[in-house]
Design an enzyme around this catalytic site. Structure first.
Site, PDB file in Angstrom:
ATOM      1  N   LYS A  90     -11.363 -16.316 -13.655  1.00  0.00           N
ATOM      2  CA  LYS A  90     -10.704 -15.997 -14.943  1.00  0.00           C
ATOM      3  C   LYS A  90     -11.326 -15.200 -15.767  1.00  0.00           C
ATOM      4  CE  LYS A  90      -7.158 -19.527 -15.164  1.00  0.00           C
ATOM      5  NZ  LYS A  90      -6.753 -19.434 -14.004  1.00  0.00           N
ATOM      6  N   GLY A 139       0.743  -1.119   0.002  1.00  0.00           N
ATOM      7  CA  GLY A 139       0.144  -0.037   0.079  1.00  0.00           C
ATOM      8  C   GLY A 139       0.951   1.372  -0.011  1.00  0.00           C
ATOM      9  N   HIS A 152       3.851   0.989 -13.803  1.00  0.00           N
ATOM     10  CA  HIS A 152       4.847  -0.350 -13.707  1.00  0.00           C
ATOM     11  C   HIS A 152       6.061   0.381 -13.795  1.00  0.00           C
ATOM     12  CE1 HIS A 152       6.152  -4.276 -14.727  1.00  0.00           C
ATOM     13  NE2 HIS A 152       7.158  -3.865 -15.407  1.00  0.00           N
ATOM     14  N   ASN A 188      -2.879   1.686 -14.729  1.00  0.00           N
ATOM     15  CA  ASN A 188      -1.875   0.996 -13.611  1.00  0.00           C
ATOM     16  C   ASN A 188      -0.583   1.610 -14.016  1.00  0.00           C
ATOM     17  OD1 ASN A 188      -0.846  -0.916 -11.993  1.00  0.00           O
ATOM     18  ND2 ASN A 188      -0.795  -2.633 -13.674  1.00  0.00           N
TER      19      ASN A 188
HETATM   20  C1  GAR Z   1       5.063  -0.197  -7.595  1.00  0.00           C
HETATM   21  O1  GAR Z   1       6.512  -0.232  -7.658  1.00  0.00           O
HETATM   22  C2  GAR Z   1       4.523  -0.518  -9.040  1.00  0.00           C
HETATM   23  O2  GAR Z   1       5.194  -0.074 -10.086  1.00  0.00           O
HETATM   24  C3  GAR Z   1       4.445  -2.141  -8.781  1.00  0.00           C
HETATM   25  O3  GAR Z   1       4.008  -2.283  -7.766  1.00  0.00           O
HETATM   26  C4  GAR Z   1       4.844  -1.371  -6.813  1.00  0.00           C
HETATM   27  C5  GAR Z   1       3.663  -0.948  -5.869  1.00  0.00           C
HETATM   28  O4  GAR Z   1       3.307  -1.747  -4.927  1.00  0.00           O
HETATM   29  N1  GAR Z   1       3.499  -2.601  -9.786  1.00  0.00           N
HETATM   30  C6  GAR Z   1       3.899  -3.432 -10.930  1.00  0.00           C
HETATM   31  O5  GAR Z   1       4.735  -4.006 -10.818  1.00  0.00           O
HETATM   32  C7  GAR Z   1       2.706  -3.746 -11.930  1.00  0.00           C
HETATM   33  N2  GAR Z   1       3.187  -4.524 -12.870  1.00  0.00           N
HETATM   34  P1  GAR Z   1       3.098  -1.282  -3.379  1.00  0.00           P
HETATM   35  O6  GAR Z   1       2.097   0.001  -3.356  1.00  0.00           O
HETATM   36  O7  GAR Z   1       2.261  -2.350  -2.897  1.00  0.00           O
HETATM   37  O8  GAR Z   1       4.609  -1.170  -2.839  1.00  0.00           O
END
Ligand code: GAR
Length: 210
Positions: free
Chosen positions: A61, A14, A108, A106
């Site tokens: 799914k 979070g 990444h 989203n």
């Molecule tokens: C972030 O670094 C985000 O870029 C990554 O999860 C983290 C956030 O999670 N997302 C991905 O890798 C999506 N493919 P958190 O808020 O639980 O730390």
């Protein structure tokens, strides 16, 4: 201007949910949290801020939202569905809330399309960047479709990979960039400045105050 309600979906720590809330944006407010895990720390953050929380395993799914999720979302009618460390596939079909399908985004931690796809999350991404000997990495914000990390890219920010970086140090640097561009991209989407025309990607400047 009234703030747009956004629902944030999380599975883990979070940390991203926290910075999205703590931004205290004039343009959006987090109006609810979706969690894919009963034990996620994100749930505690939702509780701390008295936010409506929807928990489900998201093991189906189906790309169609479950009746329970639909009911919950219909009460909140969010303008955007914002994934933040959500590791399960998010349904993209919302009967009665059709507008939402094109408003799921989203973040990444790489310059997509590089280092994206299934199993590319957390330190795996940064390990792969270091192994590939890339000198630049960053973060991307993209629309969500049925495939992992595949939707149209809206914005990116770059940051250097240093010769002595380990996955952890790189992850820390990229996360600092993420916390700059995610709230800003959400605001720019609300303002209508983004997405750019013709599938162009907006590149934020790492060194400029955002
Ligand atoms: C972030 O670094 C985000 O870029 C990554 O999860 C983290 C956030 O999670 N997302 C991905 O890798 C999506 N493919 P958190 O808020 O639980 O730390």
């Amino acid at each position: 201007m009234t703030q747009a309600g956004i629902v944030v979906a999380a599975s883990g720590t979070g940390r991203s949910l926290s910075y999205l809330i703590e931004k205290k944006s004039l343009l959006y407010r987090v109006s609810g949290v979706i969690s894919s895990n009963k034990a996620a720390k994100a749930n505690q953050i939702a509780e701390k801020y008295n936010l409506p929380l929807f928990i489900d395993s998201f093991n189906s799914k189906s790309t169609t939202a479950s009746p329970n999720l639909l009911l919950w979302l219909k009460r909140l009618k969010p303008q955007w569905l914002v994934l933040a460390g959500f590791i399960k596939p998010m349904p993209t079909i919302f009967s009665g809330l059709e507008y939402l399908s094109s408003r799921i985004i989203n973040i990444h931690p790489s310059l997509l399309p590089k280092f994206g796809g299934k199993n590319m999350f957390g330190l795996n991404v940064h390990k792969s960047v270091i192994t590939a000997k890339d000198s630049v990495t960053g973060a991307s914000i993209h629309y969500v479709n049925e495939k992992y990390d595949d939707g149209r890219i809206i914005s990116q920010i770059t940051c250097p990979v240093k010769p002595d970086d380990c996955p952890e140090s790189l992850a820390k640097r990229v996360f600092q960039c993420e916390r700059k561009i995610y709230p800003r991209t959400i605001e720019d989407l609300i303002k209508g400045i983004l997405p750019l025309k013709d599938k162009q990607i907006y590149i934020y400047n790492e060194n400029k105050k955002l």
